[in-house]
Write a protein that holds these residues in place. Structure first.
Motif, mmCIF file in Angstrom:
data_model
loop_
_atom_site.group_PDB
_atom_site.id
_atom_site.type_symbol
_atom_site.label_atom_id
_atom_site.label_comp_id
_atom_site.label_asym_id
_atom_site.label_seq_id
_atom_site.Cartn_x
_atom_site.Cartn_y
_atom_site.Cartn_z
ATOM 1 N N GLY A 18 3.095 -3.665 -1.741
ATOM 2 C CA GLY A 18 3.657 -3.077 -0.542
ATOM 3 C C GLY A 18 2.674 -2.279 0.296
ATOM 4 N N ASP A 19 1.433 -2.176 -0.140
ATOM 5 C CA ASP A 19 0.446 -1.372 0.585
ATOM 6 C C ASP A 19 -0.293 -2.215 1.605
ATOM 7 N N TRP A 20 -0.068 -1.929 2.873
ATOM 8 C CA TRP A 20 -0.728 -2.659 3.951
ATOM 9 C C TRP A 20 -1.763 -1.796 4.657
ATOM 10 N N PHE A 21 -1.616 -0.458 4.550
ATOM 11 C CA PHE A 21 -2.514 0.464 5.229
ATOM 12 C C PHE A 21 -3.049 1.486 4.243
ATOM 13 N N PRO B 268 -5.902 -0.942 8.246
ATOM 14 C CA PRO B 268 -5.216 -1.878 7.353
ATOM 15 C C PRO B 268 -6.090 -2.248 6.160
ATOM 16 N N ILE B 269 -5.436 -2.498 5.010
ATOM 17 C CA ILE B 269 -6.153 -2.920 3.811
ATOM 18 C C ILE B 269 -5.642 -4.265 3.301
ATOM 19 N N ALA B 270 -4.690 -4.847 3.998
ATOM 20 C CA ALA B 270 -4.133 -6.146 3.616
ATOM 21 C C ALA B 270 -3.960 -6.993 4.874
ATOM 22 N N TRP B 271 -3.838 -8.295 4.676
ATOM 23 C CA TRP B 271 -3.704 -9.176 5.838
ATOM 24 C C TRP B 271 -2.441 -8.865 6.633
ATOM 25 N N GLN B 272 -1.397 -8.391 5.964
ATOM 26 C CA GLN B 272 -0.161 -8.052 6.669
ATOM 27 C C GLN B 272 -0.390 -6.883 7.635
ATOM 28 N N GLY B 273 -1.162 -5.907 7.203
ATOM 29 C CA GLY B 273 -1.478 -4.777 8.066
ATOM 30 C C GLY B 273 -2.294 -5.199 9.270
ATOM 31 N N ALA C 113 4.323 3.687 8.170
ATOM 32 C CA ALA C 113 4.774 4.749 7.265
ATOM 33 C C ALA C 113 5.369 4.173 5.983
ATOM 34 N N ARG C 114 6.039 3.054 6.080
ATOM 35 C CA ARG C 114 6.665 2.457 4.892
ATOM 36 C C ARG C 114 5.664 1.706 4.021
ATOM 37 N N HIS C 115 4.520 1.326 4.578
ATOM 38 C CA HIS C 115 3.574 0.492 3.837
ATOM 39 C C HIS C 115 2.183 1.121 3.724
ATOM 40 N N THR C 116 2.115 2.449 3.697
ATOM 41 C CA THR C 116 0.840 3.136 3.504
ATOM 42 C C THR C 116 0.722 3.565 2.053
ATOM 43 N N ARG C 117 -0.412 3.272 1.451
ATOM 44 C CA ARG C 117 -0.654 3.648 0.056
ATOM 45 C C ARG C 117 -0.563 5.164 -0.091
ATOM 46 N N GLY C 118 0.322 5.634 -0.949
ATOM 47 C CA GLY C 118 0.491 7.059 -1.172
ATOM 48 C C GLY C 118 1.383 7.749 -0.158
ATOM 49 N N GLY C 119 1.901 7.014 0.803
ATOM 50 C CA GLY C 119 2.789 7.597 1.811
ATOM 51 C C GLY C 119 2.050 8.446 2.826
#
Length: 83
Positions: free
Chosen positions: A4-7, A19-24, A66-72
């Motif tokens: 779930g981590d995109w950013f 971004p850290i994933a292709w979705q981001g 906000a929903r897909h950031t590592r660690g919130g």
């Protein structure tokens, strides 16, 4: 990185970083394309509509990030990462 981590979180301050994933990256590129398209289509004719749509699209980007950031999202005091 979980699924779930995109950013990545910002190292200092509040919010998401790059971004850290292709979705981001897809979300970020889509956001920029929408802004560019809005600017080209309606800025000159209807400035109030342009501002309203930019606020809506930016709000959607903030919610997704906000929903897909590592660690919130939280305030980070140090420039180095402890996460």
């Amino acid at each position: 990185m979980s699924d779930g981590d995109w950013f990545a979180p910002k190292r200092f301050g509040y919010g998401a970083g790059l971004p850290i994933a292709w979705q981001g990256w897809a979300i970020l590129i889509g956001y920029l394309a929408i802004l560019f398209g809005l600017e080209r289509m309606i800025r000159a004719q209807h400035p109030a509509v342009f501002v309203t749509l930019v606020l809506i699209v930016t709000g959607a980007l903030i919610v997704v990030a906000a929903r897909h950031t590592r660690g919130g999202w939280r305030w980070r005091w140090r420039w180095w990462s402890e996460d």
